[in-house]
Design an enzyme around this catalytic site. Structure first.
Site, short mmCIF file in Angstrom:
data_model
loop_
_atom_site.label_atom_id
_atom_site.label_comp_id
_atom_site.label_asym_id
_atom_site.label_seq_id
_atom_site.Cartn_x
_atom_site.Cartn_y
_atom_site.Cartn_z
N ASP A 9 0.79 -1.25 0.00
CA ASP A 9 0.00 0.00 0.00
C ASP A 9 0.82 1.30 0.00
O ASP A 9 0.47 2.26 0.69
CB ASP A 9 -0.95 0.01 1.20
CG ASP A 9 -1.94 -1.14 1.17
OD1 ASP A 9 -1.91 -1.92 0.20
OD2 ASP A 9 -2.72 -1.26 2.12
N LYS A 122 -6.83 -4.76 -3.33
CA LYS A 122 -7.54 -5.38 -2.21
C LYS A 122 -8.52 -4.39 -1.59
O LYS A 122 -8.50 -3.20 -1.90
CB LYS A 122 -6.55 -5.87 -1.15
CG LYS A 122 -5.74 -4.76 -0.47
CD LYS A 122 -4.71 -5.35 0.49
CE LYS A 122 -3.87 -4.27 1.17
NZ LYS A 122 -4.61 -3.48 2.17
N CYS A 176 -1.77 -2.64 7.91
CA CYS A 176 -1.73 -3.53 6.74
C CYS A 176 -0.46 -4.35 6.63
O CYS A 176 -0.50 -5.53 6.25
CB CYS A 176 -1.95 -2.72 5.46
SG CYS A 176 -3.61 -1.98 5.38
#
Length: 234
Positions: A9, A122, A176
């Site tokens: 990310d 995602k 994450c």
């Protein structure tokens, strides 16, 4: 061992100065991550992106006042997988971020995008959070859901290439990246969290709690200049 690097990310919305959910120091990680991407010991390199619909359940603005303050408020998630709707868990609310097709969802240009072998999107199911690149908040893969949360099954992709070890980097370290590293260990891979190639939403208490969770899950916390990476053979 065959090692994969999972870059989690590294997107505009998670990076200063303009990201809607910017993590302090996130953009400054690019040189360290690029050096890891260039390391010949990694045989597979993956980039993940949060890619949410505008009505995603984690967005504070999608809930009614007074329980809609980002960071401070939580709501209850229900497992969307068939036959599992009795499972629930709390979900922290966030500012709107990484909405599909928006500039904020793009990977930052400082990354060497040509080095990636696979891109994974995602968090695409509006009903459920997905921090880990492996599975949603309830441990579901995309194959277990009526609608897909993620466009690739990372565990399958890694095993297909004979990967036995996963090194996780990116943002945020206490969300994450942590979840990805823990799920890698649960999936049977040797799992490593590269501390100097991550930044956290809460670099104090949040990071201390994350370290404890990582260690309990069997994840090894390393540095980019440590022997675990230096000794990798491609």
């Amino acid at each position: 061992m065959k090692a994969a690097l999972v870059v989690v990310d590294m997107q505009e919305d998670f990076c200063p100065p303009n990201g809607s959910l910017a993590v302090d120091g996130a953009r400054l990680l690019a040189p360290t991550i690029n050096a890891l991407l260039a390391h010949p010991g990694f045989t597979f390199r993956v980039a993940s992106q949060d890619y949410h619909p505008a009505n995603h359940i984690s967005f504070a603005s999608n809930h009614a006042a007074p329980n809609n303050r980002p960071f401070d408020c939580t709501i209850t998630l229900t497992n969307p997988a068939p036959g599992k709707q009795s499972q629930t868990k709390p979900q922290r609310l966030w500012p709107v971020h990484c909405v599909e097709g928006t500039p904020g969802a793009a990977l930052i240009p400082e990354l060497d995008a040509s080095a990636f072998d696979l891109h994974i999107r995602k968090g695409m199911d509006a009903r459920v959070e997905m921090y880990s690149v492996f599975a949603d908040a309830f441990g579901n893969t995309d194959l277990e859901l009526n609608r897909s949360s993620v466009d690739h099954d990372l565990g399958v992709e890694l095993r297909r290439r004979g990967v036995t070890a996963v090194f996780s980097v990116g943002v945020a370290g206490d969300y994450c990246v942590k979840s990805t590293a823990i799920d890698a260990a649960r999936a049977g891979f040797r799992s490593y969290f590269v501390e100097d190639a991550t930044r956290c939403v809460d670099p104090t208490v949040g990071w201390e709690e994350a370290k404890e969770e990582l260690r309990e899950a069997g994840v090894v916390i390393v540095r980019s200049d440590g022997p675990e990476i230096a000794d990798l053979q491609g």
